[in-house]
Design an enzyme around this catalytic site. Structure first.
Site, PDB file in Angstrom:
ATOM      1  N   TYR A 128      -7.283  -6.198  10.750  1.00  0.00           N
ATOM      2  CA  TYR A 128      -7.909  -5.114   9.994  1.00  0.00           C
ATOM      3  C   TYR A 128      -8.884  -4.251  10.786  1.00  0.00           C
ATOM      4  CZ  TYR A 128      -5.564  -7.287   6.110  1.00  0.00           C
ATOM      5  OH  TYR A 128      -4.584  -7.785   5.291  1.00  0.00           O
ATOM      6  N   PHE A 417     -11.101 -12.657  -3.108  1.00  0.00           N
ATOM      7  CA  PHE A 417     -10.280 -11.788  -3.969  1.00  0.00           C
ATOM      8  C   PHE A 417      -9.066 -11.297  -3.211  1.00  0.00           C
ATOM      9  CE2 PHE A 417     -13.762  -9.345  -2.093  1.00  0.00           C
ATOM     10  CZ  PHE A 417     -13.116  -8.259  -1.531  1.00  0.00           C
TER      11      PHE A 417
END
Length: 417
Positions: A128, A417
């Site tokens: 990322y 999450f």
């Protein structure tokens, strides 16, 4: 095999959810076909335009989901965030730019909506950073050797006038949301929790077929206010001589006061038959070890990066937080995706700051991913300069950045999450 350009990257329709979920399970090495109960739960997460898929010949081969979130900035302000989750690429379609296309589409939409940052929990570290994300918090898990901890084995409850109660899932769904709203304002890096979060964590909604009901416990102060909550599970392990060797695994634990946290940890370490307590994901400067008479009874079993952040709006991000000192810095932010780049003058005093575009010479030059690492106050600009990630154009500028940006307690995101 289809060419990359022939693969259609687009929002998923509700009718395509079973195919999308199959690709999601495949990417995470789970049983591909989901039970109807899981699909019903997944449909409740469906938000048009925010569930993306890559389709090759009508079959979903990559998945991506984002949803609205708020993250707590330093000082307690809430910032709108684009929370990213459920990112997979099917093994047959790796290295074909599908994630890059989905990420670009989602971040452009987040920027247009006015989200200040994007957030995610990275399953793999190297992916990322190339999209402008930087690791902004760290997670630590402790394993507590209860017999060594030195706690009074006769402990029967808090000595501060508070009390601990076992409750059920319905109680947690009733008490939890208001408690978390108070909690997250004091925790930089904490994120909002919607109704689905509470339903999923209490069994009213099942995304995981292997989910088992935990025990739920609440700490109430002497005044009767809920100041702490926890969920935990226990195994059933016994030694050869019939001695109990049980382990408690904490799913989540939080307190709005140190007294609440202390009481909850002492409760967990006092449960009959339990010899080991696994803390779950905690802040690296958590007080847990020092709640024990012998802090060495709590050994670190896991430590790793946790919440990753990608700044989308430099001005709003830097003006949303508070500052520990006064000073000015000109930051040149490099963003190869063109979402947040530019040169900005940060001027802090009285705990707040203004941030404005400027043509003045830069004091620090850094990638947007590294500014994102610094934003919550956990990373050091001096450290990043030593690593060659931040370049000083003015001697001592990294020291000034640390004086302004770093925090006395480390930020923490309690959630995955």
């Amino acid at each position: 095999m289809s060419s990359s350009t022939a693969i259609d990257v687009r929002p998923v329709t509700e009718a395509e959810l079973p195919d999308w979920n199959r690709a999601l399970n495949t990417g995470f090495l789970r049983e591909p076909t989901a039970a109807e109960e899981q699909l019903r739960a997944r449909r409740l997460q469906f938000v048009p335009e925010r569930l993306l898929g890559a389709f090759d010949g009508g079959r979903c081969v990559a998945t991506f989901r984002s949803f609205a979130q708020e993250i707590t900035a330093v000082g307690g302000g809430f910032v709108p965030a684009d929370a990213i989750s459920n990112v997979t690429v099917t093994p047959t379609h790796r290295r074909r730019g599908l994630l890059t296309r989905m990420m670009a589409q989602d971040l452009a939409a987040a920027k247009e909506r006015g989200d200040v940052v994007a957030t995610l929990i990275a399953a793999e570290y190297p992916i990322y950073g190339r999209y402008g994300f930087g690791p902004a918090t760290t997670m630590t898990e402790w394993t507590v050797d209860v017999p060594r901890a030195g706690l009074d084995p006769r402990w029967a409850g808090p000595a501060d006038g508070g009390r601990i109660d076992l409750v059920d899932g319905a109680d947690v769904r009733e008490l939890g949301p208001e408690f978390h709203e108070r909690l997250r304002r004091s925790r930089p890096g904490a994120v909002s929790r919607d109704e689905l979060w509470w339903r999923a964590r209490t069994g009213a909604l099942r995304f995981d077929p292997s989910w088992t009901e935990p025990f739920f416990v609440v700490y109430r102060s002497a005044a009767g206010e809920v100041e702490g909550m926890a969920a935990y599970r226990a195994d059933d392990t016994w030694g050869d001589a019939k001695q109990p060797l049980n382990t408690v695994s904490v799913a989540w634990l939080a307190g709005t006061t140190p007294a609440a946290e202390r009481a909850l940890w002492h409760f967990l370490c006092s449960i009959d038959w339990v010899v080991t307590v696994k803390s779950g994901w905690r802040s690296p400067d958590d007080l847990l070890p020092h709640f024990l008479p012998d802090p060495r009874a709590a050994r670190i079993s896991t430590q790793a990066d946790w919440l990753w952040i990608r700044i989308l709006d430099v001005v709003r991000a830097l003006e949303a937080r508070t500052y520990g000192g006064a000073g000015e810095l000109v930051l040149e932010v490099v963003d190869r995706d063109g979402l947040a780049g530019g040169r900005w003058r940060l001027a802090a005093s009285g705990g707040r700051a203004s941030c404005r575009a400027t043509a003045d010479g830069a004091d620090l030059v850094l990638d947007v991913a590294d500014l994102s690492r610094l934003w919550l106050g956990d990373e050091s600009a001096v450290r990043l300069a030593a690593l060659g990630r931040v370049r000083e154009e003015r001697a001592g500028a990294a020291v000034v950045a640390d004086a302004l940006l770093r925090t006395s307690r480390r930020p923490w995101c309690p959630d995955q999450f």
